[in-house]
Design a protein around this motif. Structure first.
Motif, short mmCIF file in Angstrom:
data_model
loop_
_atom_site.label_atom_id
_atom_site.label_comp_id
_atom_site.label_asym_id
_atom_site.label_seq_id
_atom_site.Cartn_x
_atom_site.Cartn_y
_atom_site.Cartn_z
N UNK A 135 13.00 3.09 8.19
CA UNK A 135 12.53 2.21 9.26
C UNK A 135 11.05 1.86 9.11
N UNK A 136 10.30 2.63 8.32
CA UNK A 136 8.87 2.35 8.16
C UNK A 136 8.60 1.40 7.00
N UNK A 137 9.65 0.94 6.33
CA UNK A 137 9.48 0.09 5.16
C UNK A 137 9.98 -1.32 5.44
N UNK B 220 3.00 -2.08 4.55
CA UNK B 220 1.57 -1.96 4.81
C UNK B 220 1.28 -0.53 5.25
N UNK B 221 -0.02 -0.21 5.31
CA UNK B 221 -0.36 1.14 5.74
C UNK B 221 0.16 1.40 7.15
N UNK B 222 0.69 2.56 7.35
CA UNK B 222 1.02 3.03 8.69
C UNK B 222 0.86 4.54 8.70
N UNK B 223 0.61 5.09 9.87
CA UNK B 223 0.32 6.52 9.96
C UNK B 223 1.51 7.38 9.58
N UNK C 204 7.66 8.97 -2.09
CA UNK C 204 6.72 8.01 -1.52
C UNK C 204 5.36 8.21 -2.16
N UNK C 205 4.62 7.12 -2.37
CA UNK C 205 3.24 7.20 -2.83
C UNK C 205 2.38 6.26 -2.00
N UNK C 206 1.23 6.79 -1.60
CA UNK C 206 0.26 5.99 -0.87
C UNK C 206 -0.77 5.53 -1.90
N UNK C 207 -0.79 4.24 -2.17
CA UNK C 207 -1.52 3.72 -3.32
C UNK C 207 -3.02 4.01 -3.28
N UNK D 226 0.83 -1.20 0.00
CA UNK D 226 0.00 0.00 0.00
C UNK D 226 0.87 1.26 0.00
N UNK D 227 1.94 1.23 0.73
CA UNK D 227 2.90 2.34 0.75
C UNK D 227 4.10 1.90 -0.07
N UNK D 228 4.39 2.66 -1.11
CA UNK D 228 5.50 2.33 -2.01
C UNK D 228 6.43 3.53 -2.08
N UNK D 229 7.72 3.24 -2.12
CA UNK D 229 8.68 4.34 -2.06
C UNK D 229 9.96 4.03 -2.82
#
Length: 124
Positions: free
Chosen positions: A110-112, A99-102, A49-52, A31-34
């Motif tokens: 670290x979020x990927x 996955x989605x995260x805020x 970054x793109x939020x799909x 869902x989150x791609x970067x």
């Protein structure tokens, strides 16, 4: 999840390149791609970054106005259009997903969760 980058190469300053990342696997993990990049001796840094689900994007200040992140309609291929390239853009570019995260809009590795093997971009 599998991520495979392509499209890297050597280009003169001022030129353009288009990177692609073919992705497969659990869609909720993509869902989150970067795009990130890492130059020799430097930390890996977030580029775009793109939020799909909404196609909202975020860019590093250093590439704003020059790079564009996008996805194909099937969301299985991620692109990075790079224009007006500079020597300081030289690095290995990595595709990443999560996955989605805020914190999805934050350009922090670290979020990927999933990473490709990278593709080299050299600007001279």
């Amino acid at each position: 999840v599998q991520l495979v980058e392509s499209g890297g190469g050597s280009v003169q300053a001022g030129g353009s390149l288009r990177l692609s990342c073919a992705s497969s696997g659990a869609s909720y993990q993509r869902v989150c791609m970067a795009w990130f990049r890492q130059a020799p001796g430097k930390e890996r840094e977030g580029v775009a970054i793109i939020y799909s689900r909404t196609t909202n994007t975020n860019y590093a200040d250093s590439v704003k106005g020059r790079f564009t992140i996008s996805q194909d309609n099937d969301r299985n291929t991620l692109h990075l259009q790079m224009n007006s390239l500079k020597p300081e853009d030289s690095a290995k570019y990595y595709c990443a997903s999560a996955a989605y995260n805020s914190n999805w809009s934050r350009l922090e590795k670290r979020y990927y969760t999933y990473w490709g093997q990278g593709t080299q971009v050299t600007v001279s």
